[in-house]
Design an enzyme around this catalytic site. Structure first.
Site, PDB file in Angstrom:
ATOM      1  N   HIS A  75      -3.676   4.376   4.686  1.00 31.89           N
ATOM      2  CA  HIS A  75      -4.755   3.393   4.815  1.00 31.89           C
ATOM      3  C   HIS A  75      -6.055   3.980   4.264  1.00 31.89           C
ATOM      4  O   HIS A  75      -6.759   3.356   3.477  1.00 31.89           O
ATOM      5  CB  HIS A  75      -4.930   3.010   6.282  1.00 31.89           C
ATOM      6  CG  HIS A  75      -6.089   2.109   6.548  1.00 31.89           C
ATOM      7  ND1 HIS A  75      -6.115   0.801   6.148  1.00 31.89           N
ATOM      8  CD2 HIS A  75      -7.274   2.346   7.155  1.00 31.89           C
ATOM      9  CE1 HIS A  75      -7.269   0.253   6.499  1.00 31.89           C
ATOM     10  NE2 HIS A  75      -7.986   1.173   7.111  1.00 31.89           N
ATOM     11  N   ARG A 109       0.854  -1.181   0.000  1.00 34.02           N
ATOM     12  CA  ARG A 109       0.000   0.000   0.000  1.00 34.02           C
ATOM     13  C   ARG A 109       0.892   1.235   0.000  1.00 34.02           C
ATOM     14  O   ARG A 109       1.480   1.604   1.018  1.00 34.02           O
ATOM     15  CB  ARG A 109      -0.883  -0.016   1.258  1.00 34.02           C
ATOM     16  CG  ARG A 109      -1.989   1.025   1.267  1.00 34.02           C
ATOM     17  CD  ARG A 109      -2.531   1.196   2.678  1.00 34.02           C
ATOM     18  NE  ARG A 109      -1.624   2.010   3.492  1.00 34.02           N
ATOM     19  CZ  ARG A 109      -1.449   1.870   4.793  1.00 34.02           C
ATOM     20  NH1 ARG A 109      -2.081   0.920   5.462  1.00 34.02           N
ATOM     21  NH2 ARG A 109      -0.617   2.670   5.448  1.00 34.02           N
ATOM     22  N   TYR A 138       4.149   6.030  11.189  1.00 34.99           N
ATOM     23  CA  TYR A 138       4.515   4.650  11.548  1.00 34.99           C
ATOM     24  C   TYR A 138       5.337   3.921  10.489  1.00 34.99           C
ATOM     25  O   TYR A 138       5.839   2.837  10.746  1.00 34.99           O
ATOM     26  CB  TYR A 138       3.252   3.834  11.851  1.00 34.99           C
ATOM     27  CG  TYR A 138       2.234   3.806  10.732  1.00 34.99           C
ATOM     28  CD1 TYR A 138       2.383   2.982   9.620  1.00 34.99           C
ATOM     29  CD2 TYR A 138       1.097   4.631  10.778  1.00 34.99           C
ATOM     30  CE1 TYR A 138       1.447   2.967   8.598  1.00 34.99           C
ATOM     31  CE2 TYR A 138       0.156   4.620   9.756  1.00 34.99           C
ATOM     32  CZ  TYR A 138       0.337   3.787   8.676  1.00 34.99           C
ATOM     33  OH  TYR A 138      -0.593   3.765   7.659  1.00 34.99           O
TER      34      TYR A 138
END
Length: 371
Positions: A270, A266, A279
């Site tokens: 998200h 990805r 992160y």
């Protein structure tokens, strides 16, 4: 004695454990297991797959832009996952029925979505986003993993009717930790339901890395349920098509469910409500950029003399045209009056519903007085 399964240590090893047909540099890789399933794919079909991925990426970028401009409430980007979605979806038969999660923009594109279908749900307008009967795709599912149960239930109906269909369900690596997915696999295996499970392992379940959830290849779980599985390089569109053809043939032949783990990445957040820089390491993102699924197929096509600069420019122009239609459809949507949410809930008048309508009307009138 159980077979020895190697844990995933790093990205490079993760990819080496995956079946592929086109390497990251665009070279063709012979694969005895997958080659028979794409023997009919010619350069023209490869160009079509390339076009599909370019258009999908442009649709995805437009969705992000529309959300940032306040036209959509949310958008779930799929940048980097184009090969998995296009490769598997283009292998489906017209009669097959898909049960997606919320990220399968490429699947509804491949099934014939109209410009407004990409944004209607994310804008909060009336309807399911698209016509499930026309596309043979269920509404996008927000509840993680719930669609896998729906797919198995539909597949049991296929088996009962003796129909020539297969149910297909898509989900992410994070969903494999949900009970729904595991329960769906139990039912599918127990009743030999004609369903294909497609796990898009994009390495991140929101901010949770896949290595925390699964230290071993996710495809290795399926045989424990009695379901054959295949792990493919999800950035290789040709391998994804071959894997889906294998899985569909298995299910359509009455042999029960099949499972695909497509190892991809990805590239974006998200959703547009997420900040992956909090992160995710930039070095990891750069490493996966070098495995871009579109660049990979483009390199292959140029290497065999089947893609020119003129053709590539035509594809980009076509992608821009699709995005323009999508934006126009979004901006042209007319939102229903707020109280219309109560219309059609019951066939006959209902006192409880009328009371709720009056209460909501009073609530809305408060904003008018403040203005």
């Amino acid at each position: 004695m159980s077979p020895q399964i190697t844990p995933i240590a790093d990205t490079a090893q993760d990819l080496e454990l995956s079946e592929r047909l086109i390497a990251p540099d665009g070279s063709r890789v012979p694969n005895a297991r997958l080659d028979p399933y794409i023997a009919d794919v010619d350069p023209a079909q490869l160009r079509d797959l390339h076009r599909d991925m370019v258009v999908l990426r442009r649709i995805d970028a437009e969705g992000v832009a529309l959300q940032r401009q306040g036209q959509l409430g949310l958008w779930a980007p799929c940048q980097g996952q184009e090969a998995t979605q296009i490769g598997t979806a283009r292998a489906l038969a017209p009669q097959d029925f898909v049960f997606p999660s919320y990220r399968e923009t490429g699947v509804i594109y491949a099934r014939g979505a109209e410009p407004g279908d990409y944004v209607r749900m994310w804008r909060g307008e009336e309807g399911a986003g698209h016509d499930p009967a026309a596309l043979r795709v269920a509404p996008l599912q927000i509840i993680i993993g719930a669609q896998t149960l729906h797919a198995v239930g539909y597949a049991l109906g296929i088996r009962h009717d003796g129909a020539d269909e297969v149910a297909v369900t898509y989900f992410g690596d994070g969903a494999t930790s949900q009970g729904d997915v595991n329960e769906a696999m139990i039912f599918a295996a127990s009743y030999q339901a004609p369903v294909v499970f497609v796990c898009q392992n994009n390495h991140w379940a929101i901010s949770e890395p896949v290595a925390v959830q699964s230290q071993f290849p996710i495809a290795g779980r399926a045989p424990g349920f009695g379901i054959p599985s295949l792990r493919v390089d999800g950035n290789d569109v040709l391998a994804c098509m071959a894997a889906m053809r294998w899985a569909l043939a298995h299910a359509r032949a009455g042999k029960g469910p099949a499972y695909i783990e497509a190892v991809t990445y990805r590239m974006g957040p998200h959703t547009t409500a997420d900040d992956p820089t909090r992160y995710r390491d930039d070095a990891e993102l750069d490493e996966w950029r070098r495995r871009d699924p579109i660049a990979r197929l483009e390199s292959h096509l140029r290497g065999i003399g089947e893609l020119t600069d003129v053709h590539a420019a035509e594809i980009r122009s076509a992608a821009d045209a699709v995005a323009k239609e999508m934006r126009a459809a979004c901006l042209g949507m007319v939102t229903r009056p707020p109280l219309a949410v109560f219309d059609g809930v019951y066939a006959e008048p209902h006192a409880g519903l009328e009371r709720q309508r009056d209460e909501y009307a009073a609530y809305l009138s408060g904003f008018a007085e403040e203005a």
